[in-house]
Scaffold this motif. Structure first.
Motif, PDB file in Angstrom:
ATOM      1  N   TRP A 199     116.342  16.634  34.950  1.00 13.12           N
ATOM      2  CA  TRP A 199     116.255  18.039  34.577  1.00 13.12           C
ATOM      3  C   TRP A 199     116.988  18.298  33.259  1.00 13.12           C
ATOM      4  CZ3 TRP A 199     113.089  21.642  35.837  1.00 13.12           C
ATOM      5  CH2 TRP A 199     112.502  21.682  37.095  1.00 13.12           C
ATOM      6  N   LEU A 200     118.157  17.699  33.094  1.00 12.06           N
ATOM      7  CA  LEU A 200     118.932  17.901  31.872  1.00 12.06           C
ATOM      8  C   LEU A 200     118.190  17.362  30.651  1.00 12.06           C
ATOM      9  CD1 LEU A 200     121.587  18.811  30.564  1.00 12.06           C
ATOM     10  CD2 LEU A 200     122.526  16.545  31.080  1.00 12.06           C
ATOM     11  N   VAL A 201     117.645  16.160  30.779  1.00 14.59           N
ATOM     12  CA  VAL A 201     116.892  15.571  29.664  1.00 14.59           C
ATOM     13  C   VAL A 201     115.653  16.404  29.353  1.00 14.59           C
ATOM     14  CG1 VAL A 201     115.567  13.554  28.945  1.00 14.59           C
ATOM     15  CG2 VAL A 201     117.760  13.251  30.085  1.00 14.59           C
ATOM     16  N   ALA A 206     112.877  20.047  25.629  1.00 13.22           N
ATOM     17  CA  ALA A 206     112.154  21.291  25.372  1.00 13.22           C
ATOM     18  C   ALA A 206     112.820  22.087  24.257  1.00 13.22           C
ATOM     19  CB  ALA A 206     112.081  22.127  26.652  1.00 13.22           C
ATOM     20  N   VAL A 207     114.160  22.152  24.252  1.00 11.16           N
ATOM     21  CA  VAL A 207     114.879  22.903  23.215  1.00 11.16           C
ATOM     22  C   VAL A 207     114.656  22.280  21.843  1.00 11.16           C
ATOM     23  CG1 VAL A 207     117.174  23.547  22.384  1.00 11.16           C
ATOM     24  CG2 VAL A 207     116.612  23.781  24.821  1.00 11.16           C
ATOM     25  N   GLU A 214     107.473  18.043  18.039  1.00 16.69           N
ATOM     26  CA  GLU A 214     107.475  16.873  18.924  1.00 16.69           C
ATOM     27  C   GLU A 214     107.070  15.610  18.176  1.00 16.69           C
ATOM     28  OE1 GLU A 214     104.767  15.379  22.659  1.00 16.69           O
ATOM     29  OE2 GLU A 214     105.803  17.311  22.879  1.00 16.69           O
ATOM     30  N   GLU A 215     107.824  14.544  18.400  1.00 19.92           N
ATOM     31  CA  GLU A 215     107.497  13.226  17.866  1.00 19.92           C
ATOM     32  C   GLU A 215     107.147  12.311  19.051  1.00 19.92           C
ATOM     33  OE1 GLU A 215     109.409   9.786  14.945  1.00 19.92           O
ATOM     34  OE2 GLU A 215     110.653  11.391  15.750  1.00 19.92           O
ATOM     35  N   SER A 216     105.900  11.861  19.073  1.00 16.20           N
ATOM     36  CA  SER A 216     105.394  11.147  20.246  1.00 16.20           C
ATOM     37  C   SER A 216     106.207   9.904  20.562  1.00 16.20           C
ATOM     38  CB  SER A 216     103.923  10.780  20.034  1.00 16.20           C
ATOM     39  OG  SER A 216     103.127  11.937  19.943  1.00 16.20           O
ATOM     40  N   SER A 217     106.544   9.134  19.552  1.00 18.16           N
ATOM     41  CA  SER A 217     107.265   7.878  19.789  1.00 18.16           C
ATOM     42  C   SER A 217     108.628   8.139  20.423  1.00 18.16           C
ATOM     43  CB  SER A 217     107.425   7.105  18.479  1.00 18.16           C
ATOM     44  OG  SER A 217     106.165   6.782  17.930  1.00 18.16           O
ATOM     45  N   GLY A 259     103.803  21.202  31.129  1.00 18.85           N
ATOM     46  CA  GLY A 259     102.761  20.994  30.136  1.00 18.85           C
ATOM     47  C   GLY A 259     103.240  21.098  28.713  1.00 18.85           C
ATOM     48  N   ASN A 260     104.514  20.783  28.454  1.00 16.97           N
ATOM     49  CA  ASN A 260     105.053  20.916  27.101  1.00 16.97           C
ATOM     50  C   ASN A 260     104.643  19.773  26.182  1.00 16.97           C
ATOM     51  OD1 ASN A 260     106.384  23.287  27.807  1.00 16.97           O
ATOM     52  ND2 ASN A 260     108.231  22.209  28.465  1.00 16.97           N
ATOM     53  N   ALA A 261     104.396  18.592  26.740  1.00 16.45           N
ATOM     54  CA  ALA A 261     104.114  17.437  25.901  1.00 16.45           C
ATOM     55  C   ALA A 261     102.735  17.553  25.251  1.00 16.45           C
ATOM     56  CB  ALA A 261     104.179  16.150  26.740  1.00 16.45           C
ATOM     57  N   LEU A 262     102.620  16.989  24.052  1.00 12.97           N
ATOM     58  CA  LEU A 262     101.333  16.960  23.365  1.00 12.97           C
ATOM     59  C   LEU A 262     100.378  16.005  24.063  1.00 12.97           C
ATOM     60  CD1 LEU A 262     102.507  16.823  19.627  1.00 12.97           C
ATOM     61  CD2 LEU A 262     101.676  18.823  20.896  1.00 12.97           C
ATOM     62  N   ALA A 263      99.078  16.243  23.877  1.00 16.68           N
ATOM     63  CA  ALA A 263      98.073  15.386  24.503  1.00 16.68           C
ATOM     64  C   ALA A 263      98.196  13.943  24.025  1.00 16.68           C
ATOM     65  CB  ALA A 263      96.673  15.930  24.205  1.00 16.68           C
TER      66      ALA A 263
END
Length: 542
Positions: A199-201, A206-207, A214-217, A259-263
């Motif tokens: 949860w912390l990570v 998200a912040v 967002e950087e996928s790697s 659903g925050n992560a990019l596709a």
């Protein structure tokens, strides 16, 4: 240099095991092929891996248990929580007590605490081995979820029982109160650490993503570090690192539901984790096989403890212990199903014996059993050798191989033509979700079209394209309400469309590659085109 060579040899053995398993004229599960290849490496090359249990647990178990927990449907686990807990906790305790007494009766030379220790390491099923067997045998989803939930949770209870048995052997004392407190601390602390850290990570990701993008790697690397972090923190606090890894995976599925992560991140992350799962599973079984020559070498000395001289007597003991485990599991599963799983049905139908048999054969032991038995100390507190250590290691390895063979043969026989109790169909939920998603898409298209086309000269183009897209979504909304006959026709049409689209996509890709070979297209542009085709093709192969 020798360590690097050994690692490469192990990875090569994993690759070759899949090829060899498909080439064999008879069906043989990949784990058994990998164990055989590992034994061949140990015999031919003469390599000996000193398998440190602590390092083994840290390198392999956290990511695999994390991934299993991540992909296990939490709602199914919660639905069958009573059955899972009965198998993961109750069966382990009963197995330790019952099989400990049985092993001591079978082998009087093995002290009772050591017999309990051996029973503790063979009591938990292995999620990695269970998944490997399930790849060859179609198992109903509900049964598979129960097996996965059991194998994810019973490791901690088995290893805690092992810790108590070792302490009783070394000190000659045992405290039920202290054992109960330690078990609760290990279990609850491990679950809390895994869930809290994830949860912390997730909150920190998200912040940062909202502020910097967002950087996928980086996101993929973070997902790889979470299980190791949960395991190390839990072990530092003397909790169960195994349960921390499982809890981290279960919590990860909840965090990802935002659903925050990019596709593109999800696609790449899934590929990375699939490779890690395949590699780690294979290396584990190859390492098990690599340890086999060393274990067999000590069999000649171990057999004298049993009062016999021929080493083949040890095989009899392995079979006897394995049959005892199977019988105990059969009875416990029958009681568990009768009291919980089938009792909730209105007709209170009794469980079919083949269902219980399939659950019993699916109780496969694996890497956790071997790594656990290797934690037996070499010496007592006074410096004398730990009693019957080599014998316990041999018997544990024998139980692993026997359970893999029995599961690979018995489970397909039990599952052939078996009908599980009817489960509530989830098609209505899927259709409702498709309809709601399509309605949300139509509303979003309308809003975006009005916002983008306002005041533009080419507003008609926006209107036409938006209308075409909305028609596609409206057509999707109408499908769930179709009659059964219409649904069959739709499935047929979808299958035909799938075959035609796949043929077209493969032709597109071959044409792109032909132009690259003829130097009519640059490699960078080709990679972009091929990736587009690959992603589109993946939609029809999932």
């Amino acid at each position: 240099m020798e360590t690097v060579t050994l690692i490469l040899a192990l990875l090569f053995a994993v690759v070759m095991s899949g090829i060899l398993a498909r080439l064999l004229p008879f069906s043989l599960p990949r784990p058994l092929v990998q164990i055989a290849m590992g034994a061949a490496i140990g015999l031919v090359a003469g390599w000996r891996v000193v398998l440190d249990p602590d390092i083994f647990f840290l390198l392999f178990l956290p990511p695999l248990l994390f991934l299993d927990g991540w992909r296990l449907p939490s709602e199914d686990l919660f639905k069958d929580r009573t059955t899972v807990l009965e198998l993961a906790l109750g069966l382990v305790v009963v197995t330790v007590l019952g099989m400990g007494l049985f092993i001591h009766w079978l082998l009087p030379a093995m002290p009772l605490p050591v017999a309990f220790a051996l029973a503790a390491v063979v009591s938990p099923t292995d999620p990695i081995a269970v998944a490997a067997i399930a790849q060859r045998t179609p198992i109903p989803k509900r049964m598979m979820h129960i097996l996965e939930g059991e194998s994810l949770l019973n490791d901690a209870s088995g290893l805690v029982c092992l810790r108590f048995a070792i302490a009783a052997t070394l000190t000659g004392t045992f405290s039920l109160g202290a054992a109960t407190f330690d078990f609760l601390w290990a279990a609850l602390g491990g679950l809390g650490v895994g869930a809290g850290l994830t949860w912390l990570v997730g909150w920190a990701k998200a912040v940062i993503t909202r502020r910097l993008g967002e950087e996928s790697s980086s996101q993929i690397l973070i997902s790889l570090l979470i299980p190791f972090g949960a395991y190390l923190v839990a072990e530092h606090l003397h909790c169960s690192g195994i349960l921390a890894s499982v809890a981290a995976g279960l919590t990860m599925s909840i965090v990802e539901a935002r659903g925050n992560a990019l596709a593109v991140t999800r696609i790449r992350r899934t590929t990375v984790w699939d490779v890690i799962q395949f590699t780690a599973n294979g290396v584990i079984f190859v390492l098990l096989g690599e340890q086999l020559p060393t274990i067999l070498a000590g069999a000649a000395a171990s057999v004298h403890l049993t009062g016999h001289h021929a080493p083949w007597w040890l095989i009899n003991y392995v079979i006897a212990i394995s049959l005892g485990l199977a019988a105990l599991r059969f009875v416990w599963v029958w009681l568990s199903f009768r009291l919980t799983l089938f009792r909730r049905r209105k007709d209170r139908a009794q469980p079919h014996w083949r269902v219980i048999g399939a659950m019993s054969f699916a109780g496969v032991r694996g890497a956790i059993t071997l790594a656990g038995v290797l934690t037996l100390p070499l010496t007592m507190l006074d410096g004398t050798p730990f009693p019957a250590r080599d014998l316990a290691i041999f018997l544990a390895m024998g139980v692993i191989i026997f359970s893999l063979i029995a599961g690979s043969i018995g489970l397909p026989l039990m599952m052939r033509g078996l009908e599980m109790p009817p489960e509530p169909a989830r098609d209505a939920q899927v259709d409702a979700a498709r309809t709601a998603a399509a309605e949300a898409a139509i509303a979003a298209i309308e809003r975006t079209q009005h916002r983008l086309a306002d005041g533009r000269k080419d507003a008609d183009a926006y209107v036409n394209i938006a209308a075409r897209l909305m028609d596609l979504y409206r057509e999707r909304i109408g499908h769930p309400a179709a009659e059964p006959q219409q649904q069959e026709m739709r499935k047929r049409d979808e299958a035909i469309e799938r075959d035609l689209r796949l043929a077209a996509l493969r032709a597109e890709r071959q044409e792109v590659f032909r132009r690259v070979r003829n130097r009519e297209l640059g490699s960078e542009a080709a990679r972009r085109l091929v990736r587009e085709i690959d992603l589109f093709e993946a939609r029809f192969l999932i």
